[in-house]
Design an enzyme around this catalytic site. Sequence first.
Site, PDB file in Angstrom:
ATOM      1  N   ASP A 166      46.429  42.187  37.569  1.00 36.38           N
ATOM      2  CA  ASP A 166      45.131  42.794  37.773  1.00 36.38           C
ATOM      3  C   ASP A 166      44.798  41.969  39.145  1.00 36.38           C
ATOM      4  O   ASP A 166      45.515  41.221  39.652  1.00 36.38           O
ATOM      5  CB  ASP A 166      44.121  42.553  36.527  1.00 36.38           C
ATOM      6  CG  ASP A 166      43.570  41.175  36.338  1.00 36.38           C
ATOM      7  OD1 ASP A 166      44.379  40.159  37.003  1.00 36.38           O
ATOM      8  OD2 ASP A 166      42.894  40.745  35.661  1.00 36.38           O
TER       9      ASP A 166
ATOM     10  N   ASP B  88      41.496  39.613  40.686  1.00 32.29           N
ATOM     11  CA  ASP B  88      40.344  38.953  40.337  1.00 32.29           C
ATOM     12  C   ASP B  88      39.595  38.356  41.566  1.00 32.29           C
ATOM     13  O   ASP B  88      40.246  37.713  42.345  1.00 32.29           O
ATOM     14  CB  ASP B  88      40.730  37.806  39.280  1.00 32.29           C
ATOM     15  CG  ASP B  88      41.481  38.008  38.207  1.00 32.29           C
ATOM     16  OD1 ASP B  88      41.195  38.565  37.329  1.00 32.29           O
ATOM     17  OD2 ASP B  88      42.814  37.875  38.531  1.00 32.29           O
TER      18      ASP B  88
ATOM     19  N   ASP C 144      38.817  42.560  38.057  1.00 34.71           N
ATOM     20  CA  ASP C 144      37.943  41.736  37.366  1.00 34.71           C
ATOM     21  C   ASP C 144      37.009  41.123  38.738  1.00 34.71           C
ATOM     22  O   ASP C 144      37.505  40.584  39.585  1.00 34.71           O
ATOM     23  CB  ASP C 144      38.490  40.558  36.705  1.00 34.71           C
ATOM     24  CG  ASP C 144      38.599  40.859  35.265  1.00 34.71           C
ATOM     25  OD1 ASP C 144      38.290  41.854  34.677  1.00 34.71           O
ATOM     26  OD2 ASP C 144      39.056  39.588  34.780  1.00 34.71           O
TER      27      ASP C 144
HETATM   28  P1  8GT Z   1      47.929  37.805  36.497  1.00 34.43           P
HETATM   29  O1  8GT Z   1      48.871  37.966  37.818  1.00 34.43           O
HETATM   30  O2  8GT Z   1      48.590  38.339  35.264  1.00 34.43           O
HETATM   31  O3  8GT Z   1      46.622  38.525  36.726  1.00 34.43           O
HETATM   32  O4  8GT Z   1      47.594  36.307  36.310  1.00 34.43           O
HETATM   33  P2  8GT Z   1      46.229  35.562  36.213  1.00 34.43           P
HETATM   34  O5  8GT Z   1      45.329  36.225  37.490  1.00 34.43           O
HETATM   35  O6  8GT Z   1      46.528  34.208  36.366  1.00 34.43           O
HETATM   36  O7  8GT Z   1      45.808  35.795  34.932  1.00 34.43           O
HETATM   37  P3  8GT Z   1      44.305  36.606  34.597  1.00 34.43           P
HETATM   38  O8  8GT Z   1      44.441  36.884  33.319  1.00 34.43           O
HETATM   39  O9  8GT Z   1      43.812  37.478  35.664  1.00 34.43           O
HETATM   40  O10 8GT Z   1      43.280  35.433  34.580  1.00 34.43           O
HETATM   41  C1  8GT Z   1      43.032  34.706  35.715  1.00 34.43           C
HETATM   42  C2  8GT Z   1      42.166  33.340  35.141  1.00 34.43           C
HETATM   43  O11 8GT Z   1      41.027  33.517  34.919  1.00 34.43           O
HETATM   44  C3  8GT Z   1      43.241  32.704  34.296  1.00 34.43           C
HETATM   45  O12 8GT Z   1      43.031  31.236  34.748  1.00 34.43           O
HETATM   46  C4  8GT Z   1      42.205  32.831  32.922  1.00 34.43           C
HETATM   47  O13 8GT Z   1      42.446  31.629  32.448  1.00 34.43           O
HETATM   48  C5  8GT Z   1      40.791  32.837  33.774  1.00 34.43           C
HETATM   49  N1  8GT Z   1      39.997  33.566  32.629  1.00 34.43           N
HETATM   50  C6  8GT Z   1      40.116  34.788  31.911  1.00 34.43           C
HETATM   51  N2  8GT Z   1      39.073  35.136  31.459  1.00 34.43           N
HETATM   52  C7  8GT Z   1      38.120  34.074  31.660  1.00 34.43           C
HETATM   53  C8  8GT Z   1      36.848  33.854  31.158  1.00 34.43           C
HETATM   54  O14 8GT Z   1      36.142  34.750  30.640  1.00 34.43           O
HETATM   55  N3  8GT Z   1      36.249  32.856  31.708  1.00 34.43           N
HETATM   56  C9  8GT Z   1      37.173  32.031  32.673  1.00 34.43           C
HETATM   57  N4  8GT Z   1      36.590  30.641  33.001  1.00 34.43           N
HETATM   58  N5  8GT Z   1      38.269  32.177  32.901  1.00 34.43           N
HETATM   59  C10 8GT Z   1      38.546  33.295  32.582  1.00 34.43           C
HETATM   60  O15 8GT Z   1      41.056  35.603  32.033  1.00 34.43           O
HETATM   61 MN    MN Z   2      44.697  38.011  37.365  1.00 35.62          MN
END
Ligand code: 8GT
Ligand code: MN
Length: 571
Positions: free
Chosen positions: A344, A346, A495
């Site tokens: 995704d 973010d 997100d």
């Molecule tokens: P990806 O390439 O698979 O998208 O990898 P990513 O970008 O590292 O993973 P992500 O699932 O998109 O999450 C991004 C970061 O946000 C992760 O470090 C995760 O711990 C954090 N994160 C969530 N949900 C939440 C939340 O509700 N609160 C906080 N503080 N962090 C969150 O995924």
């Molecule tokens: Mn992500």
Amino acid sequence: MVPLKRRKVNCSVTSDSSGDRTSKFPGVVIFLLERKMGASRRAFLTRLGRGKGFNIEYSLSRSITHIVSENNSGEEVRTWLDLQTGGQGREGGEGRTARPGSVHLLDIVWYTESMHAGIPVIILDRHRLQEREKPGLELTVVSVPSYACQRHTPLLHHNTILTDALSILAENAELSENEGRGVAFRRAAALLKSLPQEVRGAEQLRGLPCLGEHSLRVIKEVLEDGVSHEVETTTHSEQFKAMKCVCVCVFQALTGIFGVGAKTADRWFREGIHTPSNLQRSGHTLNRAQRAGLKYYDELNLPVTKPEAVAIGQIVERAVHAVLPGAEMTLIGGFRRGKQTGHDVDFLITHPDEGREEGLMPKVVSWLEAQGFLLYQKTTGNSYLESKEGPARPASNMDRFERCFSIFRLSTDNEGREIQTGREIQTGEGPQTYSPTLTNTDPHTHSDTHPHSKTDSHPLPQTLVVVGDHAQKVSWVLGNSQCSGPRSWRAVRVDLVVSPYSQFAFALLGWTGSKLFERELRRWAIHEKAMTLSSHALYDRKRMQYLRASSEEEIFAHLGLEYIPPCDRNA
Ligand code: 8GT
Ligand code: MN
């Protein structure tokens, strides 16, 4: 080892490769090795360094004092250098074009730390490329701290075969709701990712932290036999495949909440639902998020590329600036850590005048919807109140910012590979062939944002196939009839998070990841410092006060940790 090609040093990337520019640090002449780093990253790092007053040369010459490389071992760089110099000067003699014996061979970590410090940092052992004195399996004693947040973990590392095996077992444990076992495998994998060299024998692991009995057993098996029986069995298990398929894609991708998807997927698996089409035919009543997950299932499974993330960033930025001028937006998550693909995209949004960001998300969402950019969205309000929060609250991954889970409709130009930044899309990482653009030709047509919208009558795309090597065409198998041809958009999970300015540094740190790095930061905070860290705040339990910070560096300092840049948080 990747075969080394005799290759001319690339001098053509920039015209100003001469050594006559003024340097703030005489005596430090840097050469960035393009091998494995790539030309564009090298050019970027060169500009960055030169902007900070470093002398960075594009050609190998006798004036070079520091050779910096990324993802090469000491032996690889040494061999490469020998090829360039015809093997002369290996022992520090008079080489034609370099002095391989006396030059520092350094890892990119030295360079990034120097960029961060604004001066060439002192060369420590961990900065030097590891070289084996002689072939064989001699022990290399490396001292490694036990928390991942104390270590530098680059995206590309030396032990992928081992970490891939452990990641499969971690994923399987998570899907079976055995979170503790999952974390143990992830910690072991993270340790291997941070090692400065390839592990070739189990003896090299003696004394290292984070390696439980089970993980060690798997590692030894892979080292000795090339594969682990348990990993093989897991990979081929019907349950693993089905759970991964139904759970990860339909639920977790949308909710991001560990456990919720696993429970339901497990129940469905036992009912015989193993694929999204089973689910579609099952007659189960699905909620809105599940319907959206199912509908865009294949596309949400395609990795999102960096150019796509950048294109979406431009759309979000337009929306944010249109509804709140002066607001600031940052790309977070894996892309901030340097990943080239993600599941995704973010973004974190804030405004320097605290309070102005309140209620921003519904306005941004309305703007995006009006332009036809959203296929699905679910917005939640900010529920964080420091006074109510209570420092006793356990450190949690879930935060309470104003947040929007969405699926974007990203327009694509299927005929060309150029995107609006003018750069070519890298197709090396999977079947990605789209070229994202900002053109939005068909607003509203495919919006599923409104619960009663019945405008999109596409049946579930069951298979998404890319035709040809660099194909620009995508064929969709829709039910039984296959229709082939380019489509002008794709669905991407996005997100959006809004943070008050005073919490921005905490939100940035919390949302940059990786998930394990965040978990380790919170574990370090509580166990080693008696502090509670969240994406909103840091609370010192001994002094009974919140510790403020306006940058990630300050948070690391409060925690008594060396600053780890985002690119080294890939634990
Ligand atoms: P990806 O390439 O698979 O998208 O990898 P990513 O970008 O590292 O993973 P992500 O699932 O998109 O999450 C991004 C970061 O946000 C992760 O470090 C995760 O711990 C954090 N994160 C969530 N949900 C939440 C939340 O509700 N609160 C906080 N503080 N962090 C969150 O995924
Ligand atoms: Mn992500």
